[in-house]
Write a protein that holds these residues in place. Structure first.
Motif, PDB file in Angstrom:
ATOM      1  N   ILE A   5       0.852  -1.181   0.000  1.00  0.00           N
ATOM      2  CA  ILE A   5       0.000   0.000   0.000  1.00  0.00           C
ATOM      3  C   ILE A   5       0.892   1.237   0.000  1.00  0.00           C
ATOM      4  O   ILE A   5       1.647   1.473   0.945  1.00  0.00           O
ATOM      5  CB  ILE A   5      -0.926   0.041   1.234  1.00  0.00           C
ATOM      6  N   ASP A   6       0.849   1.999  -1.074  1.00  0.00           N
ATOM      7  CA  ASP A   6       1.533   3.279  -1.155  1.00  0.00           C
ATOM      8  C   ASP A   6       0.589   4.318  -0.544  1.00  0.00           C
ATOM      9  O   ASP A   6      -0.437   4.667  -1.131  1.00  0.00           O
ATOM     10  CB  ASP A   6       1.841   3.594  -2.621  1.00  0.00           C
ATOM     11  N   LEU A   7       0.937   4.833   0.615  1.00  0.00           N
ATOM     12  CA  LEU A   7       0.016   5.708   1.342  1.00  0.00           C
ATOM     13  C   LEU A   7      -0.255   7.014   0.603  1.00  0.00           C
ATOM     14  O   LEU A   7      -1.311   7.611   0.765  1.00  0.00           O
ATOM     15  CB  LEU A   7       0.581   6.007   2.729  1.00  0.00           C
ATOM     16  N   ARG A   8       0.721   7.499  -0.168  1.00  0.00           N
ATOM     17  CA  ARG A   8       0.609   8.768  -0.897  1.00  0.00           C
ATOM     18  C   ARG A   8       0.534   9.978   0.035  1.00  0.00           C
ATOM     19  O   ARG A   8       1.310  10.904  -0.091  1.00  0.00           O
ATOM     20  CB  ARG A   8      -0.612   8.776  -1.823  1.00  0.00           C
ATOM     21  N   THR A   9      -0.449  10.014   0.907  1.00  0.00           N
ATOM     22  CA  THR A   9      -0.543  11.076   1.907  1.00  0.00           C
ATOM     23  C   THR A   9      -0.596  10.426   3.278  1.00  0.00           C
ATOM     24  O   THR A   9      -1.299   9.430   3.470  1.00  0.00           O
ATOM     25  CB  THR A   9      -1.791  11.961   1.700  1.00  0.00           C
ATOM     26  N   ILE A  10       0.153  10.976   4.219  1.00  0.00           N
ATOM     27  CA  ILE A  10       0.072  10.446   5.585  1.00  0.00           C
ATOM     28  C   ILE A  10      -0.912  11.246   6.424  1.00  0.00           C
ATOM     29  O   ILE A  10      -1.403  10.758   7.437  1.00  0.00           O
ATOM     30  CB  ILE A  10       1.458  10.361   6.243  1.00  0.00           C
ATOM     31  N   VAL A  11      -1.204  12.471   6.020  1.00  0.00           N
ATOM     32  CA  VAL A  11      -2.313  13.258   6.573  1.00  0.00           C
ATOM     33  C   VAL A  11      -2.934  14.019   5.416  1.00  0.00           C
ATOM     34  O   VAL A  11      -2.260  14.865   4.823  1.00  0.00           O
ATOM     35  CB  VAL A  11      -1.844  14.256   7.656  1.00  0.00           C
ATOM     36  N   PRO A  12      -4.179  13.710   5.049  1.00  0.00           N
ATOM     37  CA  PRO A  12      -5.059  12.695   5.623  1.00  0.00           C
ATOM     38  C   PRO A  12      -4.623  11.278   5.234  1.00  0.00           C
ATOM     39  O   PRO A  12      -4.023  11.075   4.175  1.00  0.00           O
ATOM     40  CB  PRO A  12      -6.427  13.043   5.019  1.00  0.00           C
ATOM     41  N   LEU A  13      -4.950  10.320   6.091  1.00  0.00           N
ATOM     42  CA  LEU A  13      -4.530   8.939   5.916  1.00  0.00           C
ATOM     43  C   LEU A  13      -5.712   8.090   5.457  1.00  0.00           C
ATOM     44  O   LEU A  13      -6.810   8.201   5.997  1.00  0.00           O
ATOM     45  CB  LEU A  13      -3.985   8.389   7.235  1.00  0.00           C
ATOM     46  N   ASP A  14      -5.465   7.241   4.483  1.00  0.00           N
ATOM     47  CA  ASP A  14      -6.518   6.348   3.971  1.00  0.00           C
ATOM     48  C   ASP A  14      -6.593   5.108   4.854  1.00  0.00           C
ATOM     49  O   ASP A  14      -6.142   4.025   4.488  1.00  0.00           O
ATOM     50  CB  ASP A  14      -6.206   5.966   2.522  1.00  0.00           C
ATOM     51  N   ILE A  15      -7.174   5.273   6.024  1.00  0.00           N
ATOM     52  CA  ILE A  15      -7.221   4.167   6.985  1.00  0.00           C
ATOM     53  C   ILE A  15      -8.118   3.035   6.477  1.00  0.00           C
ATOM     54  O   ILE A  15      -7.891   1.866   6.794  1.00  0.00           O
ATOM     55  CB  ILE A  15      -7.695   4.672   8.371  1.00  0.00           C
ATOM     56  N   GLU A  16      -9.103   3.364   5.649  1.00  0.00           N
ATOM     57  CA  GLU A  16      -9.982   2.319   5.122  1.00  0.00           C
ATOM     58  C   GLU A  16      -9.208   1.345   4.238  1.00  0.00           C
ATOM     59  O   GLU A  16      -9.411   0.125   4.307  1.00  0.00           O
ATOM     60  CB  GLU A  16     -11.145   2.936   4.336  1.00  0.00           C
ATOM     61  N   ALA A  17      -8.318   1.862   3.395  1.00  0.00           N
ATOM     62  CA  ALA A  17      -7.514   0.996   2.536  1.00  0.00           C
ATOM     63  C   ALA A  17      -6.582   0.127   3.365  1.00  0.00           C
ATOM     64  O   ALA A  17      -6.361  -1.054   3.051  1.00  0.00           O
ATOM     65  CB  ALA A  17      -6.714   1.838   1.547  1.00  0.00           C
ATOM     66  N   ILE A  18      -6.019   0.702   4.428  1.00  0.00           N
ATOM     67  CA  ILE A  18      -5.129  -0.061   5.307  1.00  0.00           C
ATOM     68  C   ILE A  18      -5.892  -1.180   5.994  1.00  0.00           C
ATOM     69  O   ILE A  18      -5.449  -2.340   6.022  1.00  0.00           O
ATOM     70  CB  ILE A  18      -4.482   0.875   6.341  1.00  0.00           C
ATOM     71  N   GLU A  19      -7.038  -0.862   6.561  1.00  0.00           N
ATOM     72  CA  GLU A  19      -7.852  -1.870   7.246  1.00  0.00           C
ATOM     73  C   GLU A  19      -8.238  -2.997   6.301  1.00  0.00           C
ATOM     74  O   GLU A  19      -8.127  -4.186   6.656  1.00  0.00           O
ATOM     75  CB  GLU A  19      -9.117  -1.229   7.816  1.00  0.00           C
ATOM     76  N   ALA A  20      -8.690  -2.655   5.117  1.00  0.00           N
ATOM     77  CA  ALA A  20      -9.137  -3.679   4.169  1.00  0.00           C
ATOM     78  C   ALA A  20      -8.011  -4.638   3.823  1.00  0.00           C
ATOM     79  O   ALA A  20      -8.213  -5.862   3.746  1.00  0.00           O
ATOM     80  CB  ALA A  20      -9.678  -3.011   2.905  1.00  0.00           C
ATOM     81  N   SER A  21      -6.807  -4.105   3.639  1.00  0.00           N
ATOM     82  CA  SER A  21      -5.681  -4.953   3.271  1.00  0.00           C
ATOM     83  C   SER A  21      -5.242  -5.838   4.423  1.00  0.00           C
ATOM     84  O   SER A  21      -5.022  -7.049   4.259  1.00  0.00           O
ATOM     85  CB  SER A  21      -4.514  -4.094   2.795  1.00  0.00           C
ATOM     86  N   VAL A  22      -5.115  -5.260   5.623  1.00  0.00           N
ATOM     87  CA  VAL A  22      -4.655  -6.042   6.772  1.00  0.00           C
ATOM     88  C   VAL A  22      -5.688  -7.097   7.160  1.00  0.00           C
ATOM     89  O   VAL A  22      -5.335  -8.227   7.541  1.00  0.00           O
ATOM     90  CB  VAL A  22      -4.335  -5.115   7.964  1.00  0.00           C
ATOM     91  N   GLU A  23      -6.952  -6.781   7.051  1.00  0.00           N
ATOM     92  CA  GLU A  23      -7.990  -7.778   7.346  1.00  0.00           C
ATOM     93  C   GLU A  23      -7.933  -8.937   6.355  1.00  0.00           C
ATOM     94  O   GLU A  23      -8.254 -10.076   6.691  1.00  0.00           O
ATOM     95  CB  GLU A  23      -9.372  -7.114   7.318  1.00  0.00           C
ATOM     96  N   LYS A  24      -7.499  -8.649   5.138  1.00  0.00           N
ATOM     97  CA  LYS A  24      -7.369  -9.701   4.122  1.00  0.00           C
ATOM     98  C   LYS A  24      -6.144 -10.574   4.363  1.00  0.00           C
ATOM     99  O   LYS A  24      -6.213 -11.800   4.258  1.00  0.00           O
ATOM    100  CB  LYS A  24      -7.304  -9.074   2.728  1.00  0.00           C
ATOM    101  N   THR A  25      -5.004  -9.939   4.692  1.00  0.00           N
ATOM    102  CA  THR A  25      -3.744 -10.689   4.779  1.00  0.00           C
ATOM    103  C   THR A  25      -3.415 -11.191   6.180  1.00  0.00           C
ATOM    104  O   THR A  25      -2.750 -12.214   6.332  1.00  0.00           O
ATOM    105  CB  THR A  25      -2.573  -9.820   4.302  1.00  0.00           C
ATOM    106  N   GLY A  26      -3.823 -10.450   7.199  1.00  0.00           N
ATOM    107  CA  GLY A  26      -3.557 -10.863   8.573  1.00  0.00           C
ATOM    108  C   GLY A  26      -2.171 -10.505   9.086  1.00  0.00           C
ATOM    109  O   GLY A  26      -1.845 -10.779  10.244  1.00  0.00           O
ATOM    110  N   LYS A  27      -1.343  -9.885   8.261  1.00  0.00           N
ATOM    111  CA  LYS A  27       0.010  -9.531   8.674  1.00  0.00           C
ATOM    112  C   LYS A  27       0.366  -8.164   8.106  1.00  0.00           C
ATOM    113  O   LYS A  27      -0.119  -7.786   7.044  1.00  0.00           O
ATOM    114  CB  LYS A  27       1.022 -10.579   8.202  1.00  0.00           C
ATOM    115  N   CYS A  28       1.256  -7.433   8.827  1.00  0.00           N
ATOM    116  CA  CYS A  28       1.558  -6.062   8.398  1.00  0.00           C
ATOM    117  C   CYS A  28       3.013  -5.718   8.660  1.00  0.00           C
ATOM    118  O   CYS A  28       3.523  -5.900   9.776  1.00  0.00           O
ATOM    119  CB  CYS A  28       0.652  -5.080   9.136  1.00  0.00           C
ATOM    120  N   LEU A  29       3.674  -5.210   7.627  1.00  0.00           N
ATOM    121  CA  LEU A  29       5.028  -4.672   7.712  1.00  0.00           C
ATOM    122  C   LEU A  29       4.981  -3.199   7.339  1.00  0.00           C
ATOM    123  O   LEU A  29       4.365  -2.829   6.339  1.00  0.00           O
ATOM    124  CB  LEU A  29       5.962  -5.425   6.760  1.00  0.00           C
TER     125      LEU A  29
END
Length: 332
Positions: A242-266
């Protein structure tokens, strides 16, 4: 990326006479990295002009211009030089809308090269994004591709709030092999290397899936998007980057969707580890995705030391440290 940034500035200046470009050497010389080359000749010395070596003065003048009705785009020559202007950014630009009950705004975009890649040492290579992410009222943007640099810069200039626009100088002149410690084939085929002509914008706060996958999620921005992608491809790891592009504002929805799918985060970033933006990302992922996590969140960052000049490539999160973190997550 340099050409994309120049195009964005040129397009917006042609469209809006209220846009002003200012900073050290941005006029006749075209900036130390040539991002403003040709703009003074095309748009005139009243709209593209050199300033004294005073970052506090540059940013303070931009705040006043914004309140007056202009849209200044000041350049701070290196992110390391931005600190003398912090009071103007934090106490004035970020608060103007709130202090005036929306009567006045500071629609300014502060551009600055940041991060390493040129052996600039402690005064030309810092990554201070976490400082600005902490300030309510500022937006912080970090593009990772030429396509995003142009679209995000146009969106930032059009935004009515003050935006810090950090440009990763390590990939200023990509495509090239300097984002890694050896030539890597995937860059030559990078799907985001083409920048369309004409105007387009990318909404601030909308992340990009740089690489789709199911095994684990990688959160990164700027140069680290490409470094991590190269490591994952070399190791054959099915990561979702996930390329965040902006850290403020942050696309927390995209982060949640990905982590819920994979179960792991780096999480990977170039700045120092302690109180880096990765710490905030780790907290958010833990708070919001705890029951989906199959392993603790991992971070690979710069070290908690002043930026080393001769050891720059050892300081960067690179293939060895990122590879070790990926292997650890994959084994858990």
């Amino acid at each position: 990326m340099i050409e994309a940034i120049n195009e964005a500035l040129d397009l917006k200046m042609a469209e809006d006479p209220d846009i002003i470009v200012m900073g050290e050497d941005v006029g006749y010389f075209g900036g130390v990295f040539r991002a403003t080359a040709g703009l003074q000749e095309k748009h005139g010395k009243n709209r593209v002009f050199d300033t004294p070596i005073s970052e506090c003065g540059i940013i303070g003048a931009a705040v006043g211009m914004g309140a007056y009705g202009l849209r200044p785009v000041p350049e701070i020559q290196f992110a390391d030089y931005i600190y003398p202007g912090l009071d103007q950014l934090i106490s004035e630009a970020a608060r103007l809308r709130y202090r005036s009950a929306n009567d006045y705004i500071a629609p300014m975009t502060v551009r600055s090269p940041f991060g390493g890649g040129i052996f600039g040492g402690q005064t030309h290579s810092q990554s201070p994004e976490a400082l600005f992410a902490h300030v309510a009222g500022l937006k912080t943007v970090i593009p990772a591709t030429p396509y995003d640099a142009k679209g995000l810069l146009i969106a930032a200039i059009e935004d009515n709030d003050p935006v810090i626009f950090f440009e990763p100088k390590r990939i200023y002149n990509a495509p090239f092999t300097g984002y890694y410690d050896k030539p890597v084939e995937p860059w030559k085929k990078h799907r985001d290397s083409v920048v369309p002509e004409g105007k387009y914008s990318i909404p601030l706060g909308k992340a990009r899936i740089a690489m789709e996958g199911d095994a684990l999620t990688v959160l990164a921005y700027g140069t680290m998007v490409h470094v991590t992608e190269a490591v994952c491809l070399e190791k054959g790891i099915d990561a979702e980057i996930i390329d965040l592009r902006t850290i403020v504002p942050l696309d927390i929805e995209a982060i949640e969707a990905s982590v819920e799918k994979t179960g792991k985060c780096l999480i990977v970033h170039e700045a120092t580890r302690t109180a880096g933006f990765g710490a905030e990302l780790s907290a958010l992922v833990t708070e919001r995705c705890f029951y989906h996590l199959e392993a603790p969140v991992e971070r690979v960052t710069g070290f908690d030391t002043p930026y080393p000049h001769s050891l720059e490539w050892a300081y960067f999160p690179g293939p060895v440290r990122i590879g070790e973190a990926l292997d650890k997550l994959m084994s858990e």
